[in-house]
Structure formats: C-alpha cells, structure tokens
Motif scaffolding. Structure first.
Motif, mmCIF file in Angstrom:
data_model
loop_
_atom_site.group_PDB
_atom_site.id
_atom_site.type_symbol
_atom_site.label_atom_id
_atom_site.label_comp_id
_atom_site.label_asym_id
_atom_site.label_seq_id
_atom_site.Cartn_x
_atom_site.Cartn_y
_atom_site.Cartn_z
ATOM 1 N N LEU A 136 52.882 42.259 26.040
ATOM 2 C CA LEU A 136 52.928 42.817 27.388
ATOM 3 C C LEU A 136 53.067 41.718 28.438
ATOM 4 O O LEU A 136 53.728 41.913 29.464
ATOM 5 C CB LEU A 136 51.671 43.651 27.658
ATOM 6 N N ASP A 168 48.070 49.984 25.540
ATOM 7 C CA ASP A 168 49.034 48.891 25.445
ATOM 8 C C ASP A 168 50.221 49.288 24.578
ATOM 9 O O ASP A 168 51.379 48.978 24.903
ATOM 10 C CB ASP A 168 48.364 47.644 24.851
ATOM 11 N N ARG A 171 52.617 51.445 26.418
ATOM 12 C CA ARG A 171 53.453 50.700 27.354
ATOM 13 C C ARG A 171 54.580 49.968 26.623
ATOM 14 O O ARG A 171 55.695 49.844 27.135
ATOM 15 C CB ARG A 171 52.589 49.719 28.155
#
Length: 418
Positions: A136, A168, A171
């Motif tokens: 990320l 996470d 995403r």
C-alpha cells in the motif's frame, strides 16, 4: 504419480529434479493441474505440506505461457503474504523453481529500505511478492502498477484475517483488474475465510488435504506440568539432557522472548530472540545463525515465527501456551514437516490449565502428560492472571497484532512499524 504427470514444462521439471523431488505432495498433485486450468482455487493445507511450491510452479508455468514477446515487464502475478518471513520464503521458492525460466520476481516488505524495491520495480518484474502494508505504501506513492496482474495469490489468508489485514487487502483488490485468477490458501476453511472467498473468488475449486485444526500425525506431543518459576530451569534441563541441537521456543510476549533468550545464554545455551520489535536485519541474522547451527535455541513470538521455513526442525517448545487454541497447531506445525518426525513439548503451569483444556478441545483429545523429576509443579501455587493490565492499557502485549475481523493494522513489515 510424478511431477512429469502434472503438465509442467521441462525448465520447471528440471528445477524440481535439481531439488531432489520426484513425487508431488497431495496439495501439489491436486493443486498444480487445477491452477494450470486457469480458474479460481480455494485450498486448505497445513504448513509443511508443500503448498508454496504447489502454487509457485503453476504460477511460473502460466506466466511463461502468456509472456509477451516484447515491451517492458509488468507485474503479472501478485502474491500477498502476512509477514516478511513468509514473503522471503515465497521469494526463495520462486527463485528456486524459476531459475531456468526468463521471469523476474522481487519481494517488497517493510523493515528495510524502499530504495532497492523501487529500483527493482523500475527495472520491471513479472512476479511481485508483498506484505499488504508495504504494498500500500508503494501504491500510495505511485511506484507500483498492478493493472496488468493476471493472477493473485493470497497466502495464509487465515493469518491475514487474524492480523486485521482485510481492509488493506480490499484496497489492494481495488487496484487489480476485475478479470484475473485468484488463488486463496489457508490452513483452515473457517466461516471468516468462506466469507472472504465469496467476495474475492469466482466459483472456486475447493481443495482440502488436511482436516481442520488437525495436528501433524508425525509430531510427538508432550505436556510437562511445572511450577511457574521452574519453566526456565526445566527448559535448560530438557535441552541438555536430550542433547537437543536445534530448538524453536515460543513465548507469549516480545519482552518474554528477549528475557528468556538472555537467561538461556546465561545458562550456557546459545540463544537468540526474534519478534516484531526486531529490525528485519536482526531477524534475518538470528534465523540464519539458527539454521547454520551457530545458535542452538531460537525464541520467538507467534507473529515473528509465522512463515518460518526451517528444514527438518526436530524440536518445538511452548514455553508459554498460546492465547488462541488454534495457534498451537500452527506452532507445532513448524516441526514434523514433509513426513519427517518431530517433537512438540509444552511447559504448563497452573496459570495455563484453562488454555490447555481449550487446546485439547480443538485437537479432539488429551495430550500426554509427563512430570519431570526435580521439576514437579508446586501444589500450593494458585492460578494468577496471565496478563496484568497497566494503567491506560487495554490489551496485553502483542494483542494489538492479533485483531480479528477487519481491524485496521499495518503489516509486521510496514515501514512505519519497522
């Protein structure tokens, strides 16, 4: 059945032969042909079953089949792992089995400088092995492009859920093409994993080679009842008396791991500790010394030990029983791998009797008890709380790393958690 029957090309078969393998494990025999067909796969396999090679080999094969003849290299396969150690293990597997094919791979995880990772990404890679937090970081900085990913592998998905990585992962998924192959590997098929799979996989083929929470049959399990203060002395006695040369010891907390390693050193037993507060360089150095036999005892917490790949590890000791019963299975799975025998010993004081009952319930039977002469438990000892909560602290040490469900958390290798 041999590897020749699984549909792999000669360069990959050559690498397999060079490793001395000719017969695939059950997860490899069932998983490799299924993955090569191109559909989504949801596989349950305990540690030590050969699952890493089970997805690495077909991943390399499929990438070879779809490799563009020209143009820059793009990330076409992404492997997500919960820890740095597991990412390094997967990368090692890719290097081993991909040595004769023109594909490039790189791992990215926290605790180390981003500069070498940036340089590798700029040169171009086919396979990216990453922990969620550091990935990320790269996505947020625009230093990685995942728009060409053809295959996503979620390795040890159950542990990623335990560590609170679901937000996470979602995403990361948003940066991937909707049309892709997704492979999910987990030690168990829990309700949480089933829910995760429903949102990420399309009509997956289910492969299960081990019953849920079944401890390895090749592991000899023993509980030694002992007094609270007698654990360290009993551990030193067992190591010396049995002439144990390589022992992985689990403690409940990072502070406990450091303290025990120091005490064992004072007892004349070379020991080192690894946990989430250690730098990646320190953890890699400690693990290397342990594998080379320069350190006799490696003391670790659950988070740090997840994904450790130690070939033919003979002894695992639970100095502290885990708070989560299922983690006992993961711990003892470090030994007795690939059909080799192993021994798992638990040092249990009166404070941990309830935890022991929970573990035996998960296992579906009692563990053999043996009291070592000279280290008998004190019958006058009364149970004490395992955690004493300091003012302003609501969770015990390391509990914050084990948030279940969708709790926000950076991975153990994220740059801000180094």
């Amino acid at each position: 059945m041999s590897f020749n029957d699984l549909g792999l090309s000669e360069p990959l078969l050559r690498a397999v032969r060079e490793q001395g393998y000719d017969t695939p494990t059950p997860i490899q025999a069932r998983g490799i042909p299924t993955i090569l067909e191109g559909g989504d796969v949801m596989a349950a396999a305990q540690t030590g079953t050969g699952k890493t090679a089970g997805f690495t080999l077909p991943l390399l094969e499929r990438l070879m089949q779809t490799r563009p003849e020209r143009g820059p290299r793009r990330v076409r396969a992404l492997v997500l792992t919960p820890t740095r150690e597991l990412a390094a293990q997967v990368q090692e597997s890719v290097d081993t089995y991909g040595r004769h094919v023109p594909l490039k791979s790189t791992p990215i995880f926290g605790g180390v400088s981003m500069r070498p990772q940036l340089q590798a990404l700029r040169r171009g890679v086919d396979i990216l092995v990453a922990t969620p937090g550091r990935l990320l970081d790269h996505l947020n900085q625009g230093t990685v492009d995942l728009s060409s990913v053809e295959t996503l592998v979620l390795d040890e998905a159950d542990r990623m859920l335990d560590m609170g990585f679901l937000p996470d992962i979602k995403r990361v998924l948003a940066a991937l093409p909707a049309k892709r192959q997704t492979l999910l590997f987990s030690a168990t098929f829990s309700e949480q994993i089933a829910g995760m799979a429903r949102g990420m996989l399309r009509s997956p083929t289910r492969i299960e080679v081990a019953q849920r929470n079944t401890a390895a049959e090749s592991v000899n399990q023993t509980v030694h009842p002992v007094s609270r203060a007698g654990k360290r002395g009993l551990l030193s006695h067992l190591v010396r008396d049995g002439d144990w040369r390589q022992v992985l010891v689990f403690t409940r907390t990072k502070h406990g791991a450091d303290r025990l390693a120091k005490q064992l050193d004072q007892d004349g037993l070379a020991a080192s500790a690894i946990h989430g507060n250690k730098s990646q360089a320190a953890r890699t150095r400690a693990l290397g010394q342990f594998k080379q036999g320069r350190t006799r005892i490696l003391v670790a917490t659950d988070i740090a030990a997840r994904g450790l790949d130690i070939e033919h590890l003979p002894h695992v000791v639970n100095f502290d029983l885990p708070n989560v019963a299922e983690d006992y299975v993961h711990r003892i799975g470090r030994t007795g791998r690939a059909g080799k025998g192993g021994e798992a010993v638990s040092l249990v004081c009166v404070d941990e009797l309830k935890l022991l009952k929970g573990i035996e319930k998960v296992l579906g039977g009692s563990i053999r008890k043996h009291t070592v002469a000279g280290f008998e438990p004190d019958p006058s000892e009364r149970p004490e709380p395992l955690f004493k909560k300091p003012a302003g602290r609501r969770r015990p040490p390391e509990a914050g790393q084990r948030r279940r469900g969708g709790g926000q958390r950076r991975d153990a290798g994220a740059s801000r958690r180094a």
